[in-house]
Design a protein around this motif. Structure first.
Motif, mmCIF file in Angstrom:
data_model
loop_
_atom_site.group_PDB
_atom_site.id
_atom_site.type_symbol
_atom_site.label_atom_id
_atom_site.label_comp_id
_atom_site.label_asym_id
_atom_site.label_seq_id
_atom_site.Cartn_x
_atom_site.Cartn_y
_atom_site.Cartn_z
ATOM 1 N N ASN A 110 0.812 -1.210 0.000
ATOM 2 C CA ASN A 110 0.000 0.000 0.000
ATOM 3 C C ASN A 110 0.851 1.267 0.000
ATOM 4 O O ASN A 110 0.328 2.361 0.153
ATOM 5 N N GLY A 111 2.169 1.131 -0.122
ATOM 6 C CA GLY A 111 3.031 2.301 -0.168
ATOM 7 C C GLY A 111 3.407 2.833 1.202
ATOM 8 O O GLY A 111 3.874 3.950 1.330
ATOM 9 N N VAL A 112 3.208 2.062 2.247
ATOM 10 C CA VAL A 112 3.545 2.503 3.597
ATOM 11 C C VAL A 112 5.027 2.257 3.836
ATOM 12 O O VAL A 112 5.549 1.181 3.570
ATOM 13 N N ILE A 113 5.713 3.285 4.319
ATOM 14 C CA ILE A 113 7.148 3.226 4.550
ATOM 15 C C ILE A 113 7.395 2.964 6.039
ATOM 16 O O ILE A 113 6.855 3.658 6.893
ATOM 17 N N ASP A 114 8.213 1.978 6.341
ATOM 18 C CA ASP A 114 8.562 1.647 7.721
ATOM 19 C C ASP A 114 9.824 2.410 8.096
ATOM 20 O O ASP A 114 10.903 2.116 7.604
ATOM 21 N N LEU A 115 9.679 3.400 8.956
ATOM 22 C CA LEU A 115 10.821 4.195 9.429
ATOM 23 C C LEU A 115 11.230 3.795 10.836
ATOM 24 O O LEU A 115 11.945 4.523 11.510
ATOM 25 N N THR A 116 10.801 2.625 11.267
ATOM 26 C CA THR A 116 11.066 2.164 12.624
ATOM 27 C C THR A 116 12.546 2.138 12.955
ATOM 28 O O THR A 116 12.948 2.523 14.041
ATOM 29 N N GLY A 117 13.386 1.723 12.040
ATOM 30 C CA GLY A 117 14.814 1.609 12.293
ATOM 31 C C GLY A 117 15.491 2.932 12.562
ATOM 32 O O GLY A 117 16.619 2.986 13.024
ATOM 33 N N MET A 118 14.825 4.039 12.297
ATOM 34 C CA MET A 118 15.425 5.357 12.473
ATOM 35 C C MET A 118 15.188 5.924 13.869
ATOM 36 O O MET A 118 15.650 6.997 14.182
ATOM 37 N N GLY A 119 14.426 5.238 14.665
ATOM 38 C CA GLY A 119 14.148 5.726 16.010
ATOM 39 C C GLY A 119 13.781 4.587 16.922
ATOM 40 O O GLY A 119 13.854 3.422 16.551
ATOM 41 N N LYS A 120 13.375 4.921 18.121
ATOM 42 C CA LYS A 120 13.051 3.903 19.110
ATOM 43 C C LYS A 120 11.626 3.380 18.943
ATOM 44 O O LYS A 120 11.361 2.226 19.193
ATOM 45 N N GLU A 121 10.694 4.258 18.544
ATOM 46 C CA GLU A 121 9.305 3.859 18.415
ATOM 47 C C GLU A 121 9.006 3.412 16.993
ATOM 48 O O GLU A 121 9.672 3.803 16.054
ATOM 49 N N LYS A 122 7.978 2.579 16.857
ATOM 50 C CA LYS A 122 7.556 2.142 15.533
ATOM 51 C C LYS A 122 6.945 3.328 14.802
ATOM 52 O O LYS A 122 6.141 4.064 15.361
ATOM 53 N N LEU A 123 7.348 3.508 13.550
ATOM 54 C CA LEU A 123 6.846 4.622 12.758
ATOM 55 C C LEU A 123 6.608 4.154 11.330
ATOM 56 O O LEU A 123 7.538 3.720 10.652
ATOM 57 N N PHE A 124 5.355 4.208 10.923
ATOM 58 C CA PHE A 124 4.965 3.838 9.565
ATOM 59 C C PHE A 124 4.257 5.035 8.948
ATOM 60 O O PHE A 124 3.337 5.580 9.554
ATOM 61 N N VAL A 125 4.688 5.447 7.776
ATOM 62 C CA VAL A 125 4.079 6.585 7.087
ATOM 63 C C VAL A 125 3.907 6.254 5.612
ATOM 64 O O VAL A 125 4.591 5.382 5.084
ATOM 65 N N SER A 126 3.019 6.985 4.965
ATOM 66 C CA SER A 126 2.855 6.816 3.522
ATOM 67 C C SER A 126 3.710 7.861 2.811
ATOM 68 O O SER A 126 4.125 8.854 3.406
ATOM 69 N N LYS A 127 3.940 7.645 1.521
ATOM 70 C CA LYS A 127 4.680 8.634 0.732
ATOM 71 C C LYS A 127 3.928 9.958 0.741
ATOM 72 O O LYS A 127 4.548 11.024 0.788
ATOM 73 N N ASN A 128 2.616 9.902 0.713
ATOM 74 C CA ASN A 128 1.808 11.128 0.763
ATOM 75 C C ASN A 128 2.078 11.906 2.041
ATOM 76 O O ASN A 128 2.215 13.131 2.026
#
Length: 153
Positions: free
Chosen positions: A46-64
């Motif tokens: 669905n185009g969701v980007i997992d940015l979890t590795g960049m911080g301590k908390e889980k972070l998922f965002v879309s390109k939009n």
């Protein structure tokens, strides 16, 4: 030439590409050029980007959401004088990298009212900035990238 799928995330008149489940923004068809297979483990179908590795908390965002947060960040970081929008280009999945082409800068400085179209004919000044925020919906990434810049000059 940029490699990958060309997309448009927002424009200089306040339109923004909508994510699934998003009910805001002005309606407009998005530009997609071809299909690109998703072989990156950090991006789902669905185009969701997992940015979890960049911080301590889980972070998922879309390109939009990334594009909207970048535009918002540009406004806050410039001391509320500029906003970068009309974001279009290619997202490189392997590097989690956006390559924007031909962005627009809206510029407004209340102390210099007579300065119109500082950044070319697509610079709509305060009107363009207002159009962006009229349709903008802050997301979790907006909150992260604008922290610490609230009092920017």
């Amino acid at each position: 030439r940029l490699q990958g799928r060309f997309e448009k995330w927002n424009n200089n008149n306040g339109w923004r590409r909508e994510s699934k489940g998003d009910d805001g923004g002005k309606k407009m068809f998005s530009i997609d050029e071809g299909d690109e297979e998703n072989d990156d483990p950090h991006i789902d179908d669905n185009g969701v980007i997992d940015l979890t590795g960049m911080g301590k908390e889980k972070l998922f965002v879309s390109k939009n959401e990334v594009a909207q947060a970048f535009s918002h960040f540009s406004y806050i970081h410039s001391g509320r004088k500029m906003l970068i929008c009309d974001l279009q280009g290619v997202f490189c999945r392997g590097q989690n990298l956006f390559s924007f082409t031909d962005p627009v800068i809206h510029y407004h400085n209340a102390r210099k009212e007579n300065k119109q179209r500082q950044y070319g004919r697509t610079d709509m000044g305060q009107k363009g900035i207002q159009s962006f925020f009229k349709s903008h919906k802050c997301n979790g990434l907006c909150d992260l990238v604008t922290k610490g810049f609230i009092n920017a000059r």
